[in-house]
Design a protein around this motif. Sequence first.
Motif, mmCIF file in Angstrom:
data_model
loop_
_atom_site.group_PDB
_atom_site.id
_atom_site.type_symbol
_atom_site.label_atom_id
_atom_site.label_comp_id
_atom_site.label_asym_id
_atom_site.label_seq_id
_atom_site.Cartn_x
_atom_site.Cartn_y
_atom_site.Cartn_z
ATOM 1 N N HIS A 142 8.096 -52.111 -21.848
ATOM 2 C CA HIS A 142 9.328 -52.071 -22.647
ATOM 3 C C HIS A 142 9.242 -53.227 -23.626
ATOM 4 O O HIS A 142 9.337 -54.392 -23.249
ATOM 5 C CB HIS A 142 10.558 -52.174 -21.738
ATOM 6 N N GLU A 145 11.221 -56.429 -23.591
ATOM 7 C CA GLU A 145 11.296 -57.270 -22.388
ATOM 8 C C GLU A 145 10.264 -58.379 -22.562
ATOM 9 O O GLU A 145 9.172 -58.378 -22.005
ATOM 10 C CB GLU A 145 11.116 -56.402 -21.147
ATOM 11 N N ARG A 218 12.598 -51.528 -26.816
ATOM 12 C CA ARG A 218 12.223 -51.009 -25.494
ATOM 13 C C ARG A 218 11.245 -49.843 -25.621
ATOM 14 O O ARG A 218 10.300 -49.706 -24.860
ATOM 15 C CB ARG A 218 13.495 -50.527 -24.778
ATOM 16 N N HIS A 257 8.207 -56.330 -16.211
ATOM 17 C CA HIS A 257 9.386 -55.985 -17.017
ATOM 18 C C HIS A 257 10.291 -57.206 -17.181
ATOM 19 O O HIS A 257 9.903 -58.318 -16.842
ATOM 20 C CB HIS A 257 10.169 -54.867 -16.332
ATOM 21 N N GLY A 258 11.516 -56.954 -17.616
ATOM 22 C CA GLY A 258 12.468 -58.044 -17.743
ATOM 23 C C GLY A 258 13.830 -57.568 -18.187
ATOM 24 O O GLY A 258 14.192 -57.692 -19.348
ATOM 25 N N GLU A 332 10.455 -57.459 -12.247
ATOM 26 C CA GLU A 332 11.484 -57.577 -13.291
ATOM 27 C C GLU A 332 11.917 -59.028 -13.374
ATOM 28 O O GLU A 332 12.455 -59.565 -12.403
ATOM 29 C CB GLU A 332 12.706 -56.726 -12.928
HETATM 30 ZN ZN LIG Z 1 11.423 -52.590 -18.314
#
Ligand SMILES: [Zn+2]
Length: 949
Positions: A142, A145, A218, A257-258, A332
């Motif tokens: 994404h 992120e 994203r 991710h984040g 994440e």
């Molecule tokens: Zn993500």
Amino acid sequence: MKIRIAFALSLAIVFAGSAFAQPEEKFDFYTRGTYRENVPRPQSILRFDVGDFHTTYAQMEKVIESIAAASPDRVKMYDIGQTHEHRMQHIVAISAPENIARIDEIRTAVARLTDPRRASASDADGIARNTPAIAWMAYTIHGNESASFEAMMQVVYQLAASNEPATLDILKNTVVLIVTGENPDGHERFATWYNSVATGNADRNAIEHREPWSIYGRLNHYRFDLNRDALAITQKETQNMHKAFMEWNPQVAVDHHGQPSQYFFPPAALPINPNFPQPVTNKWLEIYGRANARAFDSNRWDYYVRDVFDLFYPGYWDTFPTLNGAIGMTYETDGGGFKGLRWTREDGSIVTLRSAIAKHFVASMTTLEQTAKNKTERLKDFYEFRAQSMRDHAGARIKRIVINPAADRVKTAELIETLRRSKIEIKVAGSPFTSSTAHGYMEKNAPAATRTFPAGSYVIDLNQPQRLLIKSILEQDTAQDKAFVEDNMRRFNRNQMRGKGQSKEDYGFYDITAWSLPLAFGIEAFWTEDTGNFTGTDVTDEYLANAKRGSVNGRAQIAYVIPYETDAAAAMAVRLAQQGVRVAVATRPLNAAGRNWVPGTFVIRVTRNNETVHDAVAKLATEMGVDVYAANTSFAEEGDTGIGGTAVVSLRAAKVAMVGDEAVDQSSYGSIWFMLDKYGVTFTPMTINSIRSGGLEQYNVLIIPDGAAGRYFSAFGSSGISTLKEWVSRGGTLITARGGSVFAALKDVALTSSKLVGSEDDEEKAKTAETPEPDKRKEAEAAPSPTPKPTPRRNAEAEPSPTPEPRSDKGEPAPGLPPIASPSANANKVPEALPGSIMRARVDRTTPLTYGLSQDEVPVLLASGYFFRYSKEGSNALIFDAESRKPLTISGFVWEGNTEKLLRGTAYILDESSGSGHVVLFAEEPFFRGIFRSTARPFFNAIAFNGIL
Ligand SMILES: [Zn+2]
């Protein structure tokens, strides 16, 4: 006075808040040395400190290339392919010098573990002992992120430069593959925009925390969520990564991710895909999870496990690797991305980009340490993943899957190509064969029956190493954890009891619950419990190229006939018309070129066109895989309709516009864009303001993708809605999808007479409603609402993203858009939003919208609570039959006592005329994620037959 005191008090609180908010300690990335002095630190090239700014893609490439050049004994770079915007994607392999020197040998050895038919258990033991494990560390799928992108460079530096014993142990026992950017195009949109507006402001209302619609990093170029695309592999980035993944065969795969408010790592939430081998998958998730927990605890960082992020849908980059024998995990982090450089948490504390980078750095390194420590056992379990699954085959019910290409030979070949990318072995039947235990895909739990399959059927025997992957992506239905289903039904029942003013409980669904690819593609398929009685040959690239090839069987004297045998046929007609070729369609059975053709067959009369028509037809037939027949007389051998018949009606060249604006769901817009591009149909993206101010003048088709109905309502405004209506009545064709269709059905918009089931103006509901009890009457009279589509849980974080979130309906409710909650007196009168299930829809033959659909029933996706009553004024192309006794549900989760009952008697696609134009409603998206393609023909028909529907 009081005011002043209050003011002073609030100032004091603000002050106290910032005084007590501990600034997060500045994490030091360089405590794990000593370091090789000749290897440049990322900051020496970037000219800013970690987390002070966002790195662009080209800057990142410079960093990685410089580190690789300084550490050639440890680092090897691979280009794996371009993105849609021509950025090159890379994999950086980092390992000990002795491993890098024999990297190809290692890759070959590990590949042997993927085929138990060719490597015995003792071969596997030897390989496991003598070979490093392969770790796939992927960053920033994404693109917004951003902590993930920055953390990646620190991990590369640490591995390439450090002589710390733990790092040397990683290098000795693993080959680390760093995917430096999974979504370069999305990240570049985000980083460039963010850098240009950011002041490092932690105020949630600061502009830097609100990505504009056209940025939203994203998603990739076509606004696809790449972390849903591992299932159908439609996007270039997915294709690049997937190819590399299948070449390297990693044993562990981490996707960084984040988004949420806390760091997350596995163990994952329910539901867990039941195809994973247990208890072994959970064992490894525990090993990695507990190691990360120790590392985070010692840094005094909080995190969560077993919540929100599940492992069910096979198109994520944790589930998909796990279905290939790796341990796939989603990590994440809690800062960066829409939270920018600094962000104020709910409790007033500040999360920084740098701290989010630090957490990913620590989790990455911890994962690699664990992999190194356990590499022999991990490699053995990787081998056992396939060995055990092949042993399990004998006792399994699904032995074979048969796919009949008759519905669309080109689309079927595309599906087969997708499967072959994942090393799935497929045969094609040389002659007809019979099974006595065949189960059709169009019925859930269909009983076994005897069935003969034609020559040319594709046959996938599950007695092969990729059995679990095959089962996961092709099985007709994937069962969810019983406890998970029951928990959600309890929440549902509680929600049904809640009053109108009460907020409802969220459900546990993270994503769609049905995806079986033959159903999504709209292709006929069966599974069998036997594998006898069959002769066939392996499917090859050449076979598929041939299956996708189009042809023209001669130079026509009178006309070209294009039978509607593939999705591309209508798209080809649209393209030819867009190029200025005069195209017509037979609206009655046609006799031409020595054959009878069904209505919906396209006709291009040579005499109505200039000489270039021959080349134009030949070129597109080849390119699009369409078979075209030359007719040399207009004389019909039978029937009343030949080439010159009055029932052969001219098409109007489609001039297509599509709304691209803040209210629009990006993924819906993107999937339509992608499909129009795929088929070469040109269109103009247009803002709502342009439409309001007369932009549609030159256009005869307008597409309104999924989006928030209320936001459409306020963005168009009453003058915009009048403009739309006038444009339709003058001959425009308006095509709406999901939220766009809800907008069209709003009482104050009234672009259609169809009503949403359960809405305030739904007369059918009023008729069937039981008489409410006196004290409930008032509630019952209040406006209940169509339940909105569910918000995927990935967006339902504790601190919601302030980014305009196209998938949620949380915008200001518009006048005429009823409130969300439904009174308990209306229990099971209002459809509860479905998380994404596949239902059967019946084909109506009275409208050109269904031209080309040869089957009587089509599998369609339902991922909302938007059920549209039949149109009484127009036509209903695909319906959920009120009369049928068969269950409508084919695959996935439905709400007992609600979904099926309320869905019957509604239309999935409907069309109404208004003046000389039309409004065509799709209850759902026509090309969800580029995976669901079963309604491609009605969609292209709506464009092709604009003006003559
Ligand atoms: Zn993500």
